[in-house]
Scaffold this motif. Sequence first.
Motif, mmCIF file in Angstrom:
data_model
loop_
_atom_site.group_PDB
_atom_site.id
_atom_site.type_symbol
_atom_site.label_atom_id
_atom_site.label_comp_id
_atom_site.label_asym_id
_atom_site.label_seq_id
_atom_site.Cartn_x
_atom_site.Cartn_y
_atom_site.Cartn_z
ATOM 1 N N LYS A 57 0.770 -1.021 -0.047
ATOM 2 C CA LYS A 57 0.074 0.161 -0.041
ATOM 3 C C LYS A 57 0.879 1.192 0.055
ATOM 4 O O LYS A 57 0.386 2.459 -0.449
ATOM 5 C CB LYS A 57 -0.918 -0.064 1.260
ATOM 6 N N VAL A 58 1.981 1.179 0.592
ATOM 7 C CA VAL A 58 2.895 2.249 0.407
ATOM 8 C C VAL A 58 3.841 2.715 -0.649
ATOM 9 O O VAL A 58 4.741 3.343 -0.490
ATOM 10 C CB VAL A 58 3.687 2.369 1.853
ATOM 11 N N SER A 59 3.664 1.613 -1.700
ATOM 12 C CA SER A 59 4.525 1.924 -3.010
ATOM 13 C C SER A 59 4.407 3.576 -3.062
ATOM 14 O O SER A 59 3.521 3.907 -3.389
ATOM 15 C CB SER A 59 3.979 1.102 -4.031
ATOM 16 N N GLY A 60 5.830 4.072 -3.365
ATOM 17 C CA GLY A 60 5.692 5.442 -3.832
ATOM 18 C C GLY A 60 5.805 6.489 -2.820
ATOM 19 O O GLY A 60 5.672 7.786 -3.321
ATOM 20 N N VAL A 61 5.857 6.098 -1.629
ATOM 21 C CA VAL A 61 5.658 7.073 -0.545
ATOM 22 C C VAL A 61 6.948 7.151 0.314
ATOM 23 O O VAL A 61 7.484 6.117 0.549
ATOM 24 C CB VAL A 61 4.585 6.545 0.328
ATOM 25 N N PRO A 62 7.590 8.281 0.445
ATOM 26 C CA PRO A 62 8.732 8.307 1.232
ATOM 27 C C PRO A 62 8.683 8.145 2.591
ATOM 28 O O PRO A 62 7.584 8.191 3.333
ATOM 29 C CB PRO A 62 9.153 9.927 1.206
ATOM 30 N N GLY A 63 9.530 7.078 3.298
ATOM 31 C CA GLY A 63 9.485 6.759 4.901
ATOM 32 C C GLY A 63 9.939 8.091 5.593
ATOM 33 O O GLY A 63 11.315 8.473 5.221
ATOM 34 N N PRO A 64 9.585 8.263 6.711
ATOM 35 C CA PRO A 64 9.635 9.411 7.494
ATOM 36 C C PRO A 64 11.281 9.242 8.090
ATOM 37 O O PRO A 64 11.650 10.110 7.991
ATOM 38 C CB PRO A 64 8.791 9.391 8.391
ATOM 39 N N GLY A 65 11.424 8.202 8.526
ATOM 40 C CA GLY A 65 12.838 7.965 9.051
ATOM 41 C C GLY A 65 13.921 7.863 8.120
ATOM 42 O O GLY A 65 14.966 8.796 8.266
ATOM 43 N N HIS A 66 13.869 7.558 7.113
ATOM 44 C CA HIS A 66 14.788 7.518 6.054
ATOM 45 C C HIS A 66 14.950 8.927 5.458
ATOM 46 O O HIS A 66 16.071 9.357 5.286
ATOM 47 C CB HIS A 66 14.634 6.494 4.810
ATOM 48 N N ASN A 67 13.898 9.584 5.381
ATOM 49 C CA ASN A 67 13.814 10.903 4.669
ATOM 50 C C ASN A 67 14.473 11.905 5.798
ATOM 51 O O ASN A 67 15.169 12.713 5.329
ATOM 52 C CB ASN A 67 12.161 11.353 4.471
ATOM 53 N N ALA A 68 14.012 11.698 6.881
ATOM 54 C CA ALA A 68 14.643 12.560 8.176
ATOM 55 C C ALA A 68 16.314 12.587 8.123
ATOM 56 O O ALA A 68 17.000 13.194 8.119
ATOM 57 C CB ALA A 68 14.139 12.150 9.287
#
Length: 510
Positions: free
Chosen positions: A77-88
């Motif tokens: 379901k989260v394909s193509g969505v940035p991950g908060p921890g990795h992004n941070a």
Amino acid sequence: MVVTRWKRFLFALAVLLAGASFVQPEAGAMPAAAGMESLVLTSWQGASFFAAEEPSLEKRLLGLEAYILNGDPSGSKVSGVPGPGHNAWLMTSAALVLFMTLPGLALFYGGLVRSRNVLSVLAQCLGIAGLVTILWWSVGYSLVFGTGFGQSALGPFLGGTEFFFLKGVDAAPNTAYAFWVSQSVYCMFQLMFAIITPALILGAIAERMNYGALLLFIGLWMLVVYFPLAHMVWGATGLMNGVFNAGAKIPAIDFAGGTVVHMSSGWSGLILCLLLGRRLGYPKEPILPHSMVLCMVGASMLWVGWYGFNAGSAGAADGIAANAFTTTTIATAVASFTWAMLEYALKGKPSVLGFSTGAVAGLVCITPACGFVDTTGAVVIGLLAGAVPYWACVKLKKALGYDDALDAFGVHGVGGTLGAFLTGVFATAKVNGNLSNEAVAGKNGLAAHVSHHTLYWAQLEAIAITIGLAVSMTLILGLVVRLFVNLRVPAEVETQGLDTTQHGEEGYAI
């Protein structure tokens, strides 16, 4: 009673958000119905995150597993969505890498020059930051990390034109490089590498190059050296990207910039300082740093910022980033101590300059290896990083007589070359599974090199290409720029100092 109020508040908030999304047709939102079970909300990219048809448990688990493992979330379901921890982590890393240039490198180099030239170094760092950002926005990011040229003849050397002026570079991940990091964040992270690389050249030509000539040279150098080399090493279709390009002709590896950053700047600095000639009075007159305090502070900032440089190059807050963080610390500390102890043994006094320069040499040498080697490899790399660049700065420079003012070649050119080679000696798939990944490394020969301990041959090929490109293009560009503007300031300007003559300011008004 409190629970009931809390439920009412959440319901009211959900209805309010649904109404807001309804008035934004570009997000693809639909009007909310009366019941919560039919409510549709949209995320920043128009994908529903609370919909009538809830995702299956299997899809939720797939997405969670991919996020934790920094893997491909396709099908979840989260394909193509940035991950908060990795992004941070990558946003933090980008800030740390910029911190390396401004103020780290500026203070390190600024402390090493004479007081009449300290502002010239700061102005050079600031000017490069602005110039490179403009080039990166307009064409650089696309030429390095685009894939538009694909399998054409240009593909192994340049990316493409699809991201010119950062068209389409938004918060969605570019899965060719990172599954969980927004492409805009990845773009900014790589921009900081592009900024610091030409700034390292300043150490070789300090105190004597005309500011206008420098900016013209750097602008051209980015186009013909950095952008092609960065794509060859890190681009998805790059010639020497052994980790992520199954079709790479040279399956070399460079975790965070041994060839792209340090070798390119160091070897280019050597050629440029030869074109400029020696500073007035060198080597007959002593030319001493004006502030070892600034130098040490700048070196310390570089060390701290380098964690973003190396650990951030994992592209995620994962185990490989943790390994890079660890090996970076060990190699840097060992190199700093080794350099100063060599001074102690050979000269009788361990200097702050020795500790500082040794630390930078350690950072340089471990950079291409940090995500591929274990702690034992890091210790060996640290020992050699403290010894070989020391020899280059103290013995080789004196023997050959070139004026590498702040040892950019001795530390970054020699150190970067040494680190790139040692990466091929100590890299292990036990640390980084990408080295044995059959889908990529198994096809381009990297896995075979690693398993047979022959990766240093591919590294030598990458080293030769990097030196050839940097040396030849710097020589050509230097001669071309000299046709339009003086490379070097006049003797009277050099004597007076670049601060007042080129910038109309003084670093220290007493």
